[in-house]
Design a protein around this motif. Structure first.
Motif, PDB file in Angstrom:
ATOM      1  N   ALA A  17       0.802  12.631  -6.991  1.00 54.01           N
ATOM      2  CA  ALA A  17       0.808  11.305  -6.359  1.00 54.01           C
ATOM      3  C   ALA A  17      -0.142  10.386  -7.128  1.00 54.01           C
ATOM      4  CB  ALA A  17       0.379  11.419  -4.904  1.00 54.01           C
ATOM      5  N   SER A  18       0.330   9.178  -7.403  1.00 53.31           N
ATOM      6  CA  SER A  18      -0.493   8.283  -8.225  1.00 53.31           C
ATOM      7  C   SER A  18      -0.296   6.844  -7.792  1.00 53.31           C
ATOM      8  CB  SER A  18      -0.132   8.435  -9.708  1.00 53.31           C
ATOM      9  OG  SER A  18       1.207   8.042  -9.926  1.00 53.31           O
ATOM     10  N   CYS A  19      -1.319   6.039  -8.082  1.00 54.78           N
ATOM     11  CA  CYS A  19      -1.232   4.609  -7.813  1.00 54.78           C
ATOM     12  C   CYS A  19      -2.209   3.871  -8.716  1.00 54.78           C
ATOM     13  CB  CYS A  19      -1.540   4.301  -6.348  1.00 54.78           C
ATOM     14  SG  CYS A  19      -1.365   2.545  -5.934  1.00 54.78           S
ATOM     15  N   ASP A  20      -1.674   2.902  -9.451  1.00 52.92           N
ATOM     16  CA  ASP A  20      -2.519   2.038 -10.270  1.00 52.92           C
ATOM     17  C   ASP A  20      -2.500   0.618  -9.724  1.00 52.92           C
ATOM     18  OD1 ASP A  20      -0.006   1.163 -10.873  1.00 52.92           O
ATOM     19  OD2 ASP A  20      -0.105   1.592 -13.019  1.00 52.92           O
ATOM     20  N   GLY A  21      -2.048   0.512  -8.481  1.00 51.03           N
ATOM     21  CA  GLY A  21      -1.886  -0.785  -7.846  1.00 51.03           C
ATOM     22  C   GLY A  21      -0.424  -1.139  -7.635  1.00 51.03           C
ATOM     23  N   SER A  22       0.474  -0.407  -8.349  1.00 52.58           N
ATOM     24  CA  SER A  22       1.909  -0.668  -8.203  1.00 52.58           C
ATOM     25  C   SER A  22       2.587   0.403  -7.352  1.00 52.58           C
ATOM     26  CB  SER A  22       2.580  -0.728  -9.583  1.00 52.58           C
ATOM     27  OG  SER A  22       2.492   0.524 -10.231  1.00 52.58           O
ATOM     28  N   HIS A  23       1.799   1.374  -6.847  1.00 56.32           N
ATOM     29  CA  HIS A  23       2.321   2.443  -5.968  1.00 56.32           C
ATOM     30  C   HIS A  23       3.431   3.216  -6.663  1.00 56.32           C
ATOM     31  CE1 HIS A  23       0.226  -0.350  -3.382  1.00 56.32           C
ATOM     32  NE2 HIS A  23       1.191  -1.242  -3.509  1.00 56.32           N
ATOM     33  N   GLU A  24       3.209   3.505  -7.978  1.00 53.21           N
ATOM     34  CA  GLU A  24       4.308   3.977  -8.822  1.00 53.21           C
ATOM     35  C   GLU A  24       4.936   5.298  -8.355  1.00 53.21           C
ATOM     36  OE1 GLU A  24       0.411   5.177 -10.820  1.00 53.21           O
ATOM     37  OE2 GLU A  24       1.235   3.434  -9.797  1.00 53.21           O
ATOM     38  N   SER A  25       4.121   6.259  -7.878  1.00 53.62           N
ATOM     39  CA  SER A  25       4.732   7.545  -7.507  1.00 53.62           C
ATOM     40  C   SER A  25       5.609   7.400  -6.266  1.00 53.62           C
ATOM     41  CB  SER A  25       3.658   8.616  -7.279  1.00 53.62           C
ATOM     42  OG  SER A  25       2.850   8.318  -6.156  1.00 53.62           O
ATOM     43  N   THR A  26       5.189   6.561  -5.316  1.00 54.49           N
ATOM     44  CA  THR A  26       6.014   6.371  -4.118  1.00 54.49           C
ATOM     45  C   THR A  26       7.239   5.530  -4.421  1.00 54.49           C
ATOM     46  OG1 THR A  26       3.957   6.421  -2.837  1.00 54.49           O
ATOM     47  CG2 THR A  26       5.956   5.770  -1.679  1.00 54.49           C
ATOM     48  N   ARG A  55       0.848  -1.199   0.000  1.00 51.18           N
ATOM     49  CA  ARG A  55       0.000   0.000   0.000  1.00 51.18           C
ATOM     50  C   ARG A  55       0.885   1.251   0.000  1.00 51.18           C
ATOM     51  NH1 ARG A  55      -0.053  -2.378   4.992  1.00 51.18           N
ATOM     52  NH2 ARG A  55       0.392  -1.063   6.815  1.00 51.18           N
ATOM     53  N   CYS A  56       0.256   2.373  -0.359  1.00 49.44           N
ATOM     54  CA  CYS A  56       0.916   3.674  -0.319  1.00 49.44           C
ATOM     55  C   CYS A  56      -0.126   4.693   0.132  1.00 49.44           C
ATOM     56  CB  CYS A  56       1.497   4.047  -1.681  1.00 49.44           C
ATOM     57  SG  CYS A  56       0.261   4.319  -2.975  1.00 49.44           S
ATOM     58  N   LEU A  57       0.269   5.926   0.301  1.00 48.16           N
ATOM     59  CA  LEU A  57      -0.673   6.937   0.781  1.00 48.16           C
ATOM     60  C   LEU A  57      -1.817   7.156  -0.206  1.00 48.16           C
ATOM     61  CD1 LEU A  57       1.775   9.644   2.212  1.00 48.16           C
ATOM     62  CD2 LEU A  57       0.433   7.952   3.480  1.00 48.16           C
ATOM     63  N   ALA A  58      -1.505   7.051  -1.515  1.00 49.56           N
ATOM     64  CA  ALA A  58      -2.546   7.303  -2.517  1.00 49.56           C
ATOM     65  C   ALA A  58      -3.630   6.232  -2.495  1.00 49.56           C
ATOM     66  CB  ALA A  58      -1.907   7.388  -3.901  1.00 49.56           C
ATOM     67  N   CYS A  59      -3.233   4.944  -2.508  1.00 49.65           N
ATOM     68  CA  CYS A  59      -4.253   3.901  -2.568  1.00 49.65           C
ATOM     69  C   CYS A  59      -4.923   3.675  -1.219  1.00 49.65           C
ATOM     70  CB  CYS A  59      -3.673   2.604  -3.128  1.00 49.65           C
ATOM     71  SG  CYS A  59      -2.398   1.826  -2.108  1.00 49.65           S
ATOM     72  N   GLU A  60      -4.299   4.159  -0.146  1.00 51.71           N
ATOM     73  CA  GLU A  60      -4.947   4.084   1.157  1.00 51.71           C
ATOM     74  C   GLU A  60      -6.169   4.991   1.218  1.00 51.71           C
ATOM     75  OE1 GLU A  60      -1.983   3.001   4.848  1.00 51.71           O
ATOM     76  OE2 GLU A  60      -2.023   5.056   4.123  1.00 51.71           O
ATOM     77  N   ARG A  61      -6.119   6.071   0.468  1.00 55.75           N
ATOM     78  CA  ARG A  61      -7.149   7.111   0.599  1.00 55.75           C
ATOM     79  C   ARG A  61      -8.079   7.210  -0.598  1.00 55.75           C
ATOM     80  NH1 ARG A  61      -3.130  11.903   2.866  1.00 55.75           N
ATOM     81  NH2 ARG A  61      -2.026  10.603   4.383  1.00 55.75           N
ATOM     82  N   GLU A  62      -7.628   6.693  -1.752  1.00 57.35           N
ATOM     83  CA  GLU A  62      -8.420   6.858  -2.962  1.00 57.35           C
ATOM     84  C   GLU A  62      -8.591   5.520  -3.673  1.00 57.35           C
ATOM     85  OE1 GLU A  62      -9.710   9.747  -3.633  1.00 57.35           O
ATOM     86  OE2 GLU A  62      -8.545  11.021  -2.258  1.00 57.35           O
ATOM     87  N   GLU A  63      -9.637   5.429  -4.451  1.00 54.17           N
ATOM     88  CA  GLU A  63      -9.858   4.235  -5.257  1.00 54.17           C
ATOM     89  C   GLU A  63      -8.926   4.268  -6.453  1.00 54.17           C
ATOM     90  OE1 GLU A  63     -13.499   2.086  -7.767  1.00 54.17           O
ATOM     91  OE2 GLU A  63     -13.909   3.726  -6.348  1.00 54.17           O
ATOM     92  N   THR A  64      -8.220   3.180  -6.687  1.00 56.45           N
ATOM     93  CA  THR A  64      -7.259   3.126  -7.793  1.00 56.45           C
ATOM     94  C   THR A  64      -7.939   2.641  -9.067  1.00 56.45           C
ATOM     95  OG1 THR A  64      -6.620   0.878  -7.143  1.00 56.45           O
ATOM     96  CG2 THR A  64      -5.315   2.707  -6.251  1.00 56.45           C
ATOM     97  N   PRO A  65      -7.407   3.014 -10.233  1.00 60.71           N
ATOM     98  CA  PRO A  65      -6.237   3.868 -10.452  1.00 60.71           C
ATOM     99  C   PRO A  65      -6.550   5.329 -10.107  1.00 60.71           C
ATOM    100  CG  PRO A  65      -7.264   3.355 -12.546  1.00 60.71           C
ATOM    101  CD  PRO A  65      -7.993   2.539 -11.516  1.00 60.71           C
ATOM    102  N   PHE A  66      -5.535   6.011  -9.571  1.00 62.89           N
ATOM    103  CA  PHE A  66      -5.736   7.375  -9.093  1.00 62.89           C
ATOM    104  C   PHE A  66      -4.503   8.216  -9.405  1.00 62.89           C
ATOM    105  CE2 PHE A  66      -4.818  10.463  -5.695  1.00 62.89           C
ATOM    106  CZ  PHE A  66      -5.927  11.286  -5.808  1.00 62.89           C
ATOM    107  N   VAL A  67      -4.744   9.438  -9.877  1.00 63.11           N
ATOM    108  CA  VAL A  67      -3.677  10.434 -10.070  1.00 63.11           C
ATOM    109  C   VAL A  67      -4.132  11.711  -9.395  1.00 63.11           C
ATOM    110  CG1 VAL A  67      -2.316  11.770 -11.704  1.00 63.11           C
ATOM    111  CG2 VAL A  67      -2.950   9.417 -12.262  1.00 63.11           C
ATOM    112  N   HIS A  68      -3.342  12.186  -8.454  1.00 67.90           N
ATOM    113  CA  HIS A  68      -3.728  13.367  -7.695  1.00 67.90           C
ATOM    114  C   HIS A  68      -3.588  14.622  -8.552  1.00 67.90           C
ATOM    115  CE1 HIS A  68      -3.105  16.225  -4.082  1.00 67.90           C
ATOM    116  NE2 HIS A  68      -4.381  15.938  -4.200  1.00 67.90           N
TER     117      HIS A  68
END
Length: 505
Positions: free
Chosen positions: A211-220, A183-196
């Motif tokens: 900040a973004s996450c498509d399930g791979s926590h790419e930005s973190t 997990r990362c901060l993005a997918c903890e708070r938003e439904e993925t895929p997500f780009v802030h």
């Protein structure tokens, strides 16, 4: 805010009994200045905490309190401050590790020398912010253990920790040998895929732009790699492959590494991003040949950064000085110049090179005096604050160059009182000179009275101890709160006035 009382609280001449009276009526603003007093006794510090609880943190950091003065349950912030200064009790750490306030546990995690059981408790904390803070400051064994933490944000902190073992840092760069983050901060708070959205309108959102996450926590994951690249403990062989990475930020981080191999530096010198080339130009690891390539750049920032490189050859620096706006600053290469090099620079036909040399404050008298008579105003302006110059030399500077050097002459620590007075009467006046005179140790009452007429110099002059006491007392009624506070803090304020101001509270 009561500017008079705030100023009095900082007044070094305020008698102890009046300090006691101020403590009895202090609010948060007054308490800040009271807590900063060098003469504050332990008893007064304890009394101040009883009056203004927030002051406990400042007092703890300044060493005014002992462990016996602090109840960690009543004053957790002060207890954390003392733990941070290695002055608290291990029992406090155990108490605060179970504190329901996340911010308290997070601050605790940054404290040094925590008991092992407290470290274990914090490492297992349910909030990633707490574990991340621990990972950022942890010893090597704890950092290594946290490198496999399921939260990507914790891994980013491990990657930034210089105590993390090199092999672990290499694994964080590649991801090899570590279980995937869950997990990362993005997918903890938003439904993925997500780009802030960088223009996110939510006032309560603290996710970083992009900040973004498509399930791979790419930005973190990207941030983990960037932190590891900036970490000098990361092995060179683990990072050199990023010279051609599509991320400019990762190439940028690589360009500043002091262990950069020459072949990688040459590839980065052709990078399309000016920021990458600029950081490379300032890297002491690059060789002279590459510096000369970068010196031919048209981009100002690359050349300016190269001038700040401590290993830049002097002949190249002289060329850069003549073609680049570097400004009046002491460059590392100038500061380290040998006596022979300093002599050569003083004879340079390039005024900008002489100006850079003039920024040094340890020049031999003969070079200093030669630069003081330089025909170029920029050179004279740079040398004017150099200690050791005579009154005659300083006056000659003003006679030759006028307003261009006036403020720097006023800043000379050896400028005599009579000269400072004359500078306040110069036509046309120079506002910055008034500010320099207002803070000068040799300023006379006459000079300071002239400075009071300048809006920006007025608050500075109001605090100068050479100001006549009756004038200081008058300034207590000034319309500008900064002036009032400075006057109240002036140690030359008559004791009778101080007493009257406090005793009538």
């Amino acid at each position: 805010m009561n500017h008079v009382l705030c100023g009095l609280a900082a007044n070094t001449a305020l008698p102890s009994e009046l300090v006691d009276r101020l403590i009895a009526v202090a609010d948060a603003d007054i308490a800040v200045n009271l807590a900063g007093r060098a003469d504050l006794s332990r008893e007064q510090a304890v009394a101040l905490v009883s009056r203004v609880e927030e002051s406990a943190v400042q007092l703890a950091y300044e060493g005014r309190l002992t462990a016996a003065d602090i109840d960690p349950a009543a004053h957790p912030q002060a207890a954390l401050a003392m733990l941070h200064e290695r002055a608290g009790s291990p029992a406090w750490a155990r108490l605060l590790a179970a504190d329901p306030v996340v911010e308290h546990r997070e601050k605790l995690a940054a404290c040094p020398d925590l008991p092992p059981d407290v470290v274990d408790t914090l490492a297992a904390d349910s909030d990633a912010r707490v574990v991340s803070e621990l990972a950022l400051w942890a010893a090597s064994d704890v950092a290594a253990r946290l490198a496999g933490h399921p939260h990507a944000e914790v891994r980013r902190a491990v990657a930034a920790n210089e105590a993390t073992p090199p092999a672990v840092l290499a694994a964080l760069v590649t991801g090899e040998g570590l279980p995937p983050a869950q997990r990362c901060l993005a997918c903890e708070r938003e439904e993925t895929p997500f780009v802030h959205d960088p223009q996110c309108p939510r006032l309560d959102c603290d996710l970083l732009p992009g900040a973004s996450c498509d399930g791979s926590h790419e930005s973190t994951v990207h941030d983990v790699q960037q932190a590891a690249l900036r970490n000098p403990a990361t092995p060179t062989e683990a990072v050199v492959g990023f010279a051609d990475h599509p991320s400019m930020l990762l190439r940028w981080a690589l360009a500043a590494r002091p262990d950069l191999p020459p072949e990688v530096a040459r590839r980065l010198a052709a990078d399309p991003a000016p920021g990458v080339r600029a950081d490379l130009a300032g890297n002491p690891a690059i060789d002279d040949a590459l510096m000369r390539v970068l010196a031919s750049e048209r981009g100002h920032e690359v050349r300016r950064t190269l001038a700040h490189n401590p290993r830049v050859p002097l002949d190249m620096l002289v060329q850069l000085a003549g073609a680049t706006r570097i400004g009046p600053t002491l460059l590392p290469r100038i500061a380290s110049a040998s006596p022979a090099e300093a002599e050569a620079l003083s004879q340079s036909p390039t005024p900008a090179a002489r100006m850079l040399l003039a920024q040094r404050r340890d020049l031999p008298a003969e070079i200093r005096d030669e630069l003081a008579h330089d025909p170029d105003a920029k050179v004279v302006k740079s040398i004017a604050p150099h200690p050791g110059l005579s009154e005659a030399q300083l006056r000659a500077m003003v006679d030759r160059h006028g307003v261009r050097v006036l403020a720097k002459v006023a800043a000379n620590p050896d400028a005599p009182p009579a000269l400072l007075e004359d500078l306040t009467r110069h036509e046309p006046p120079v506002q910055k000179a008034f500010r320099e005179i207002a803070r000068h140790r040799h300023a006379t009452a006459s000079a300071l009275l002239a400075c009071l007429a300048d809006q920006q110099a007025r608050p500075i002059a109001a605090g100068h101890p050479a100001l006549p006491p009756p004038v200081i007392a008058e300034l207590l009624a000034d319309a500008d709160g900064q002036v009032v506070e400075a006057a109240a803090a002036n140690p030359s304020l008559p004791p009778a006035v101080m007493s009257d101001l406090v005793l009538r509270l």
